[in-house]
Design an enzyme around this catalytic site. Structure first.
Site, mmCIF file in Angstrom:
data_model
loop_
_atom_site.group_PDB
_atom_site.id
_atom_site.type_symbol
_atom_site.label_atom_id
_atom_site.label_comp_id
_atom_site.label_asym_id
_atom_site.label_seq_id
_atom_site.Cartn_x
_atom_site.Cartn_y
_atom_site.Cartn_z
ATOM 1 N N LYS A 76 12.899 -0.373 -5.023
ATOM 2 C CA LYS A 76 12.811 0.883 -4.296
ATOM 3 C C LYS A 76 11.933 0.640 -3.077
ATOM 4 C CE LYS A 76 12.809 5.228 -3.225
ATOM 5 N NZ LYS A 76 14.043 5.884 -2.743
ATOM 6 N N GLY A 120 13.114 11.784 -0.328
ATOM 7 C CA GLY A 120 11.758 11.852 0.221
ATOM 8 C C GLY A 120 10.906 10.657 -0.179
ATOM 9 N N LEU A 121 11.558 9.513 -0.346
ATOM 10 C CA LEU A 121 10.884 8.240 -0.650
ATOM 11 C C LEU A 121 9.936 8.267 -1.853
ATOM 12 C CD1 LEU A 121 9.833 6.275 2.589
ATOM 13 C CD2 LEU A 121 11.454 5.615 0.811
ATOM 14 N N CYS A 174 14.314 5.188 7.922
ATOM 15 C CA CYS A 174 13.538 6.213 7.235
ATOM 16 C C CYS A 174 12.836 7.065 8.269
ATOM 17 C CB CYS A 174 12.479 5.541 6.377
ATOM 18 S SG CYS A 174 12.905 5.641 4.660
ATOM 19 N N VAL A 188 24.783 -0.579 5.594
ATOM 20 C CA VAL A 188 24.058 0.510 6.208
ATOM 21 C C VAL A 188 23.307 1.322 5.156
ATOM 22 C CG1 VAL A 188 25.725 0.858 8.098
ATOM 23 C CG2 VAL A 188 26.076 2.094 5.955
ATOM 24 N N SER A 242 22.364 5.329 4.068
ATOM 25 C CA SER A 242 23.220 6.517 3.985
ATOM 26 C C SER A 242 23.537 7.052 5.383
ATOM 27 C CB SER A 242 22.504 7.645 3.240
ATOM 28 O OG SER A 242 21.636 7.148 2.280
ATOM 29 N N GLY A 299 28.578 6.378 -0.801
ATOM 30 C CA GLY A 299 29.818 6.284 -1.564
ATOM 31 C C GLY A 299 31.055 6.152 -0.690
#
Ligand SMILES: Cc1cc2nc3c(=O)[nH]c(=O)nc-3n(C[C@H](O)[C@H](O)[C@H](O)COP(=O)(O)O)c2cc1C
Length: 311
Positions: A45, A72-73, A131, A193, A195, A220
């Protein structure tokens, strides 16, 4: 005979498939699950300096052709992942793993990267440039000036193998401008990439996630054409020393095959792994091997980047 092994920055991996950051990699238990599956390796993560709770739930939703999220990380903080990796590299010295990270500000990014530089970590570092950075500013990689400055500063002190995770670009000029910046630095890879940002999914009359009134990153099946375009655009433009990791819309072996055809040396699975669990690696690997067998390919090198155009 058929092999899906690959290498990134000179490190070898038995399989070209792995998780995408943010899926099945928050805890050591989840990371062990990916490590002990058919995946070639794992990425953690994205770690910030300190633990983060992330946004309020619901913040992830499976949707018909993929997923929407505004996490939100949430993460356990750098030390949690770094300590685990330092331990792991002693236990499994023949395998290499990825550490994803970013700071909540450029200063924090440097603090984190300096800690990694000063540590005994021998794996690959993935700096997540897709981000949010500063309120009122776009995410880092959509701000070319900031991206250039951060990379220049980072390579002043960071000498370990480093790659960057990118958001999708949608304009040929942006591919050109971004590639011109990346080509100035000794990056080992770019990962295309993250999202597609700020989509909106509606059920009946309501959004499906709480943060940002329902706006969230899309993953997806929806994003495969955009992901493939980014993989190929950077494959065409980057110095050959900068390898490509393909991420986005991988549901099947055919999808992985297409990423490799576009130039990917490694392929990451996010939404599908979230929906299906680590068994997805076995299935997708077998599907990819079947396609390679049918086409008479023995290794990824036989078709990597060999996308055909129409004259
Ligand atoms: C729940 C969730 C959390 C994610 N967290 C991160 C993250 O922490 N860092 C990152 O670089 N990408 C993150 N991503 C993006 C994925 O790594 C991946 O780039 C994206 O989902 C596209 O791949 P997919 O179509 O296979 O889902 C996250 C995605 C999801 C669905």
């Amino acid at each position: 005979m058929v092999s899906t092994k690959t290498q990134i920055a000179g490190f070898e991996f038995d399989n070209c498939l792995m998780n995408a950051a943010g899926v099945a990699c928050m805890t050591i238990e989840e990371l062990e699950g990916v490590k002990n599956s058919a995946a070639g390796t794992f990425v953690t993560k994205t770690a910030t300096l300190d633990f983060r709770q992330g946004n309020t739930e619901p913040r992830y939703q499976d949707i018909p052709l993929g997923s929407i999220n505004s996490m939100g990380l949430p993460n356990n903080g750098l030390d949690y992942y770094l300590d685990y990796l330092l331990d792991l590299q002693e236990k499994e010295p023949n395998r290499t793993f990825f550490l994803s990270l970013v700071g909540m500000s450029p200063e924090e990014t440097h603090t984190i990267l300096k800690k990694v530089q000063e540590s005994e970590f021998r794996g690959l570092t993935e700096l997540n440039l897709s981000c949010p950075n500063v309120p009122g500013k776009p995410q880092i990689a959509y701000d070319f000036e900031t991206t250039d400055r951060i990379l220049a500063e980072v390579f002043d002190y960071f000498t370990k193998p480093l790659g960057i995770k990118l958001p999708p670009y949608f304009d040929i000029v942006h591919f050109d401008q971004a590639a011109a910046i990346f080509n100035k630095y000794p990056l080992k890879f770019v990962n295309c990439v993250n999202s597609i940002g700020n989509g909106l999914y509606i059920e009946d009359e309501s959004v499906v996630i709480r943060p940002k009134n329902g706006f969230g990153g899309i993953g997806g099946e929806y994003i495969k054409p955009t992901a493939l375009a980014n993989v190929h655009a950077f494959y065409q433009r980057l110095n050959p020393q900068i390898q490509i990791i393909g991420t986005g819309g991988v549901l099947t072996g055919r999808d992985a095959f297409e990423h490799i055809l576009c130039g990917a040396s490694m392929v990451q699975v996010g939404t599908t792994l979230h929906k299906e669990g680590v068994g997805a690696f076995d299935r997708i690997t077998n599907e990819l091997k079947t396609i390679m067998e049918e086409k008479g390919y023995e290794s990824l090198e036989d078709f990597r980047g060999k996308l055909r155009y129409i004259d």
